[in-house]
Design a protein around this motif. Structure first.
Motif, PDB file in Angstrom:
ATOM      1  N   ARG A 144      42.496  41.248  24.516  1.00  0.00           N
ATOM      2  CA  ARG A 144      42.061  41.875  25.805  1.00  0.00           C
ATOM      3  C   ARG A 144      40.290  41.936  25.964  1.00  0.00           C
ATOM      4  O   ARG A 144      39.851  41.730  27.091  1.00  0.00           O
ATOM      5  CB  ARG A 144      42.593  43.223  25.745  1.00  0.00           C
ATOM      6  CG  ARG A 144      42.378  44.075  27.238  1.00  0.00           C
ATOM      7  CD  ARG A 144      43.205  45.129  27.135  1.00  0.00           C
ATOM      8  NE  ARG A 144      44.513  45.170  27.115  1.00  0.00           N
ATOM      9  CZ  ARG A 144      45.440  45.791  27.806  1.00  0.00           C
ATOM     10  NH1 ARG A 144      45.207  46.255  28.819  1.00  0.00           N
ATOM     11  NH2 ARG A 144      46.818  45.267  27.580  1.00  0.00           N
ATOM     12  N   PRO A 145      39.769  42.486  24.780  1.00  0.00           N
ATOM     13  CA  PRO A 145      38.508  42.595  24.726  1.00  0.00           C
ATOM     14  C   PRO A 145      37.686  41.151  25.404  1.00  0.00           C
ATOM     15  O   PRO A 145      36.788  41.138  26.152  1.00  0.00           O
ATOM     16  CB  PRO A 145      37.971  42.891  23.378  1.00  0.00           C
ATOM     17  CG  PRO A 145      39.074  43.528  22.940  1.00  0.00           C
ATOM     18  CD  PRO A 145      40.299  42.882  23.424  1.00  0.00           C
TER      19      PRO A 145
ATOM     20  N   TRP B 262      39.230  38.682  26.996  1.00  0.00           N
ATOM     21  CA  TRP B 262      39.539  38.559  28.664  1.00  0.00           C
ATOM     22  C   TRP B 262      38.452  39.118  29.377  1.00  0.00           C
ATOM     23  O   TRP B 262      37.869  38.629  30.283  1.00  0.00           O
ATOM     24  CB  TRP B 262      40.854  38.589  28.733  1.00  0.00           C
ATOM     25  CG  TRP B 262      41.952  37.513  27.904  1.00  0.00           C
ATOM     26  CD1 TRP B 262      41.546  36.599  27.528  1.00  0.00           C
ATOM     27  CD2 TRP B 262      43.228  37.810  27.774  1.00  0.00           C
ATOM     28  NE1 TRP B 262      42.634  36.167  27.051  1.00  0.00           N
ATOM     29  CE2 TRP B 262      43.495  36.654  27.201  1.00  0.00           C
ATOM     30  CE3 TRP B 262      43.938  38.686  28.026  1.00  0.00           C
ATOM     31  CZ2 TRP B 262      45.048  36.571  26.572  1.00  0.00           C
ATOM     32  CZ3 TRP B 262      45.420  38.669  27.773  1.00  0.00           C
ATOM     33  CH2 TRP B 262      45.833  37.736  27.132  1.00  0.00           C
ATOM     34  N   HIS B 263      38.428  40.407  29.052  1.00  0.00           N
ATOM     35  CA  HIS B 263      37.456  41.324  29.835  1.00  0.00           C
ATOM     36  C   HIS B 263      36.022  40.556  30.031  1.00  0.00           C
ATOM     37  O   HIS B 263      35.474  40.724  30.733  1.00  0.00           O
ATOM     38  CB  HIS B 263      37.356  42.595  29.473  1.00  0.00           C
ATOM     39  CG  HIS B 263      38.593  43.522  29.552  1.00  0.00           C
ATOM     40  ND1 HIS B 263      38.727  44.966  29.207  1.00  0.00           N
ATOM     41  CD2 HIS B 263      39.750  43.240  30.024  1.00  0.00           C
ATOM     42  CE1 HIS B 263      40.045  45.243  29.789  1.00  0.00           C
ATOM     43  NE2 HIS B 263      40.502  44.213  30.249  1.00  0.00           N
TER      44      HIS B 263
ATOM     45  N   ALA C  94      35.872  37.779  32.005  1.00  0.00           N
ATOM     46  CA  ALA C  94      36.074  38.113  33.321  1.00  0.00           C
ATOM     47  C   ALA C  94      34.953  38.630  33.928  1.00  0.00           C
ATOM     48  O   ALA C  94      34.491  38.411  35.069  1.00  0.00           O
ATOM     49  CB  ALA C  94      37.457  39.242  33.547  1.00  0.00           C
ATOM     50  N   VAL C  95      34.359  39.483  33.102  1.00  0.00           N
ATOM     51  CA  VAL C  95      32.716  40.072  33.508  1.00  0.00           C
ATOM     52  C   VAL C  95      31.750  38.824  33.741  1.00  0.00           C
ATOM     53  O   VAL C  95      30.902  38.852  34.659  1.00  0.00           O
ATOM     54  CB  VAL C  95      32.309  40.763  32.478  1.00  0.00           C
ATOM     55  CG1 VAL C  95      30.595  41.479  32.712  1.00  0.00           C
ATOM     56  CG2 VAL C  95      33.101  42.243  32.606  1.00  0.00           C
TER      57      VAL C  95
ATOM     58  N   ALA D  58      35.406  41.730  38.683  1.00  0.00           N
ATOM     59  CA  ALA D  58      35.671  42.411  37.191  1.00  0.00           C
ATOM     60  C   ALA D  58      35.483  44.000  37.549  1.00  0.00           C
ATOM     61  O   ALA D  58      36.445  45.055  37.362  1.00  0.00           O
ATOM     62  CB  ALA D  58      34.967  41.966  36.068  1.00  0.00           C
TER      63      ALA D  58
ATOM     64  N   ILE E 291      37.741  46.986  35.268  1.00  0.00           N
ATOM     65  CA  ILE E 291      37.189  46.580  33.917  1.00  0.00           C
ATOM     66  C   ILE E 291      35.688  47.494  33.983  1.00  0.00           C
ATOM     67  O   ILE E 291      34.847  47.355  34.731  1.00  0.00           O
ATOM     68  CB  ILE E 291      36.841  45.062  33.781  1.00  0.00           C
ATOM     69  CG1 ILE E 291      38.252  44.204  33.725  1.00  0.00           C
ATOM     70  CG2 ILE E 291      36.141  44.854  32.411  1.00  0.00           C
ATOM     71  CD1 ILE E 291      38.259  42.942  33.837  1.00  0.00           C
ATOM     72  N   LYS E 292      35.592  47.800  32.649  1.00  0.00           N
ATOM     73  CA  LYS E 292      34.217  48.656  32.454  1.00  0.00           C
ATOM     74  C   LYS E 292      33.250  47.822  32.129  1.00  0.00           C
ATOM     75  O   LYS E 292      32.867  47.451  31.053  1.00  0.00           O
ATOM     76  CB  LYS E 292      34.548  49.469  31.163  1.00  0.00           C
ATOM     77  CG  LYS E 292      35.548  50.839  31.648  1.00  0.00           C
ATOM     78  CD  LYS E 292      35.634  51.731  30.239  1.00  0.00           C
ATOM     79  CE  LYS E 292      36.666  52.768  30.726  1.00  0.00           C
ATOM     80  NZ  LYS E 292      37.144  53.045  29.663  1.00  0.00           N
TER      81      LYS E 292
ATOM     82  N   THR F 243      31.369  46.797  28.528  1.00  0.00           N
ATOM     83  CA  THR F 243      31.517  45.207  28.068  1.00  0.00           C
ATOM     84  C   THR F 243      30.206  44.475  27.659  1.00  0.00           C
ATOM     85  O   THR F 243      30.239  44.008  26.678  1.00  0.00           O
ATOM     86  CB  THR F 243      32.341  44.579  29.119  1.00  0.00           C
ATOM     87  OG1 THR F 243      33.605  45.460  29.563  1.00  0.00           O
ATOM     88  CG2 THR F 243      32.812  43.069  28.484  1.00  0.00           C
TER      89      THR F 243
END
Lengths: 320, 707
Positions: free
Chosen positions: B208-209, B211-212, B215-216, B223, B228-229, B233
């Motif tokens: 997950r981290p 992918w985040h 994504a960002v 994102a 998403i934070k 991130t």
């Protein structure tokens, strides 16, 4: 508080430093020292004028120091090799313009971010001239050349650098303020897409800006060589480049483009000049001066970021 | 077939043009250029410098490479998140100094020295992360400034405390082992770099981290809007980069047992060049650890090689500048033009000569001659519906259809004026059928085979089959499930029309005409899906024959109907039932009189038939013309035909004015009426069938009377 923008804050700080230094430092408020301050920032100011024009158009030119040092090194090398002055100057000028054009072409037509283009071209220019043209770090000015006289020229007791800086500041001011192409710089920096849609030749104008900054760098290099009687290519490894960015940014020319002008460059240059001079009089070592300078630059960027915050929704992808 | 056509047929049917487009769609093609560069660089320098890859030279350069890779991985992670970290050189130097100071000045254990380097790196990274992530400053300029600050601090430290380090008498076997020793034939720094590469690769691609972060980097705005934070991130990416650079600094400190004024000088440009030359995209979202590794090897081999070859000061910078400019330009141009290239080469038409069809002209006297019956259909849900591809009725006479919006809509008997959303499935529900228990099964375009229970619970039955061995693009995933029917034993036979295009691009498949349609079977008892037949031109309608021994299915772009035997002596064999129809067939369903209804989504035209024999022309058309000027199959006049088990067409209904049912994709007989759907229509048609059994409904015919 709305009236207290970055430019005015910096101006206030500069005035404050001036007042405090004038009162506290005995040698500060002498004509000789004041001339020294102005002279110390004229080369930096000329470079910052070139950088300013590029930054207003939403770009950045990190190759300026390399162009400044290496173009003059090449020029002097050609002279030392016995080439005629006019030919050497013409050849060097052509090389400088070519670097500017290459920068502009990659930014405008290949759409590569300016920071990478100019980082790469700066590295290339330094590497090419240093490894292929000159054989040692420093290249001296040949005896009896007009640059010798230029360095010694002091009309009215003021060094020639200062006049050149003043003239160039005036020229850039006139260009940005009163010419069609100067206004285009602002339009393109403010909103390149809208400018393009309005029919402004955005891409050729980009080329022009990078050529201008390269020419400014060449001029600054000539003045440096004139006053030092030689040019040292190691200046490329110094923090001069960051000083240029600092002078341009700290005076209030936003990095997102479309804002500021010659006045901001002058204010930024004044602050840096005063700061450096005060620190030198206070005998702060060079190492700490670098630290303080970069700390001030960081503060300037933070303030710029707080005053002109970037919006998550409108920020451009890949705008780093 | 004349000679020219035969040549065209060979050229376009035997040469697999479509592979180019499919390979270009692969993400790994991004790696091709850096990999080629890697091979060239290694080969060139290995050739030019004797002993360049000798054991000693290799040992020394792998130590350097290990440290460099650590830095590059950190920078790559930051770049994937859409940032950039120029301060790695300063962090590297400060980390080295922290380690040296702990070990030589304070005589602390080696692990404390490492923790100190790591801690300094993370702290520095956290400062960067706070400025860039939370204050949202420009990454390039901010880290440039922190680079200068870091270097200024480092120089002050080295000038003031360097002597203490040189005078120290601290020694440690662990320290020397990290600097000089090797395990498994590899230096410690190389082992650390490889271990970190594996871990980071797994985190980036499978957690997950990771992918985040991607994504960002891929789209900060999306994102952010997806919850998403973004800021934290970005923050952690810089902390990670700092930790990497700090650890690398520890390694070089152990290797050189000291820290000089030049430690880490210019490292940021080397690392940046490595990352970009490897193919990591500026601005984030696209890239990988492997690319970073390739770039690191390229850059280090080049710079070391140039020094070994004896080129003077500046040549490294010259080459780096060229390399950086070329890599960035290539990256930007490729990113911008990739989809254009793909658009140009993806459509790869093949040759097909359709046979002469019986005329469908009204009054021509053939069984295929269209009449105007469908124009008289009454409209259900006119204007409320968008895209009822298939229609079906349940035992209570309620009428169901899918819509473009991914819903299954139910019109309530008896007058079908009231409607409700029966279930929301998503995708585009196409073929519909009821199973023995009254569950509504649907082939959902772009998603798979779904079942909706009477109490409206949606479950996915299958979305994939076994991947075929020669596939380049993953053809396990069902791309365009189209129509289905259920055998008495409960097995679901369904079609997947094409492997080449997504469901909404079925028009492109008609231009290409490549045979990639499949007939599949889903067995609910085992939950498995098998591919029965492959290589048909847009498999579409499916219908179980009345005797339950075979499945009829059609091939839209070849205008044929086939029979696949599922039971009896010929089980597993296929035969063609009807060939060279004048229309493009769509769904097939049972009729009450023992024959079958089949929809024609459109009629063949001489112009398009001719173009099918000229694949070169269609390729040019797909390349050079905008899509709205392409020659497409005619879908403005469709119809409904009835055919018997032995392939005789007995009736043909059309809508000559094209006002109510221009394009027909389905029809369903129910209690003496025929219900008509069309994927581009805004209504369902209902028309009485003269002479049909007014009590017949498909549910009873398939599953017997209501239990």
């Amino acid at each position: 508080m709305g009236a207290l923008n970055q430019e005015r804050i910096v101006l206030l700080i500069a005035v404050a430093i001036f007042v405090v230094a004038a009162l506290a430092l005995p040698d500060f408020l002498t004509p000789g020292n004041l001339i020294a301050i102005v002279r110390s920032i004229s080369v930096l100011g000329i470079l910052a004028l070139g950088m300013g024009v590029v930054v207003i158009g939403r770009g950045i030119d990190l190759s300026m120091v390399a162009v400044m040092a290496m173009s003059v090194a090449w020029y002097l090398h050609l002279l030392n090799d016995g080439m005629a002055d006019a030919a050497a100057l013409g050849l060097t000028l052509a090389g400088v313009v070519a670097v500017g054009l290459a920068n502009g072409f990659l930014v405008a037509y290949a759409e590569v971010p300016a920071i990478f283009v100019t980082l790469a071209s700066g590295s290339f220019v330094f590497g090419f001239v240093r490894s292929q043209v000159i054989s040692q770090d420093a290249v001296p000015v040949p005896l009896g050349h007009w640059m010798m006289d230029l360095g010694a020229l002091r009309p009215g007791g003021i060094p020639a650098d200062v006049y050149v800086f003043a003239l160039m500041a005036l020229a850039v001011w006139l260009f940005l303020r009163f010419t069609k192409w100067g206004r285009y710089v602002y339009f393109a920096g403010d909103n390149p897409v809208a400018a393009r849609n309005a029919g402004i030749p955005v891409r050729p104008m980009l080329l022009l800006r990078y050529v201008l900054s390269a020419l400014a760098a060449f001029a600054a290099g000539l003045l440096t060589a004139a006053s030092l009687q030689s040019i040292n290519s190691r200046v490329v490894n110094s923090t001069l480049l960051y000083d240029i960015v600092m002078v341009a940014v700290i005076g209030g020319i936003g990095l997102s483009g479309g804002k500021g002008g010659v006045r901001n460059v002058l204010i930024g240059a004044a602050l840096i000049g005063l700061m450096l001079n005060a620190m030198t009089i206070l005998q702060i070592p060079q190492l700490f001066q670098n630290l303080i300078k970069s700390g001030v630059l960081l503060a300037a960027i933070v303030v710029d970021g707080l005053l002109n915050p970037r919006d998550e929704q409108t920020a451009q992808q890949g705008d780093i | 077939m004349n000679f020219r056509e035969r040549l065209q047929a060979w050229r376009y049917n035997l040469v697999p043009d479509h592979i180019i487009g499919e390979i270009l769609q692969k993400r790994w093609t991004d790696n091709a250029i850096p990999f080629l560069a890697l091979v060239v660089v290694v080969a060139a320098f290995g050739h030019a410098i004797p002993g360049f890859f000798g054991l000693d030279a290799l040992q020394d350069s792998t130590r350097q490479l290990g440290e460099f890779i650590l830095v590059v991985i950190g920078l790559t992670v930051v770049m994937l998140g859409g940032g950039i970290d120029l301060s790695v050189g300063a962090i590297f130097a400060l980390g080295a100094f922290a380690a040296v100071a702990c070990f030589f000045i304070f005589h602390l254990p080696v692990w404390v020295a490492w923790l100190a380097a790591l801690g300094v790196g993370m702290l520095f990274g956290a400062a960067n992360g706070y400025l860039v992530g939370y204050l949202r400053l420009r990454a390039f300029l901010t880290t440039l400034v922190t680079l200068i600050i870091g270097r200024a601090v480092y120089e002050i430290l080295v000038v003031n405390f360097g002597v203490l380090v040189q005078l120290s008498d601290a020694t440690s076997e662990t320290w020397d082992f990290i600097g000089d020793g090797e395990a498994l034939g590899l230096s410690v720094s190389m082992l650390a770099a490889l271990a970190l590469s594996v871990v980071v690769h797994i985190v980036l691609t499978r957690s997950r981290p990771g992918w985040h972060l991607l994504a960002v980097g891929g789209s900060r705005r999306s994102a952010h809007n997806a919850g998403i934070k973004v800021r934290s991130t970005v923050f952690y990416s810089y902390v990670f980069s700092g930790a990497c650079a700090g650890s690398a600094g520890f390694l070089i400190a152990a290797r050189l047992s000291g820290a000089g004024p030049n430690t880490g000088q210019g490292l940021e440009i080397l690392a940046l060049t490595a990352s970009v030359v490897g193919g990591n995209s500026l601005g984030g979202g696209r890239g990988s650890v492997v690319k970073g590794l390739m770039g690191a090897v390229i850059v280090l081999v080049m710079t070391n090689g140039l020094i070994r070859l004896g080129y003077g000061t500046g040549s490294t910078q010259m080459v780096l500048g060229l390399l950086l400019a070329a890599a960035v330009t290539l990256d930007i141009r490729w990113l911008k033009n990739r989809h254009k290239v793909l658009n140009e080469v993806y459509v790869a038409p093949v040759y097909l000569a359709l046979g002469e069809a019986p005329s469908a002209l009204p009054g021509s006297g053939t069984p295929c001659a269209l009449n105007n019956r469908l124009a008289q259909a009454e409209a259900i849900g006119l204007g409320d519906l968008e895209g009822p591809e298939d229609v079906i009725l349940d035992r209570d006479d309620h009428l169901y259809c899918g819509t473009r919006h991914g819903e299954i809509v139910r019109f309530l008997a008896p007058d079908y004026t009231r409607s409700e959303v029966f279930a929301h499935v998503g995708g585009f529900p196409l073929g519909l059928t009821f199973d023995r228990d009254g569950n509504l099964l649907s082939c959902v375009g772009a998603m798979g085979l779904y079942s909706v229970s009477p109490d409206r619970k949606v479950t996915q039955l299958t979305a994939e089959t076994r991947r075929s061995l020669t596939s380049i693009q993953d053809d396990a995933r069902l791309r365009d499930p189209n129509d289905l029917d259920i055998a008495p034993d409960g097995k679901v036979y369904f079609t997947d029309s094409t492997k080449r295009y997504d469901a909404h691009d079925w028009m492109l498949d008609s231009i290409e005409n490549r045979a990639t349609g499949r007939l599949l079977v889903y067995d609910p008892a085992t939950g498995t899906t098998r591919t029965l037949l492959d290589g048909y031109r847009y498999t579409n309608g499916v219908c179980l024959s009345h005797d339950g021994q075979s499945v009829l299915f059609c091939e839209s772009w070849a205008c044929r109907v086939h029979r696949y035997w599922i039971a009896g002596p010929r089980a597993g064999r296929v035969e063609c039932v009807i060939r060279d129809m004048p229309g493009y067939p769509d769904n097939i369903n049972r009729a009450s009189d023992g024959s079958y209804w089949m929809a024609w989504l459109g009629m063949r035209t001489p112009a398009f038939d001719l173009s099918l024999r000229h694949p070169a022309m269609r390729k040019r058309m797909a390349r050079r013309l905008p899509q709205d000027e392409w020659l497409f199959p005619n879908i403005n006049t469709g119809g409904v035909v009835k055919f018997t088990d032995d392939g005789q067409i007995t009736a043909t209904w059309g809508d000559l004015g094209g006002e109510s049912h221009a394009m027909v994709t389905s029809m369903r007989e129910h209690k003496g009426y025929l219900y008509i759907g069309g994927i581009l229509n805004n209504r369902i048609g209902r028309i009485r069938i003269e002479g049909a059994d007014p009590t017949w409904d498909a549910n009873t015919a398939y599953w017997g009377p209501r239990r």
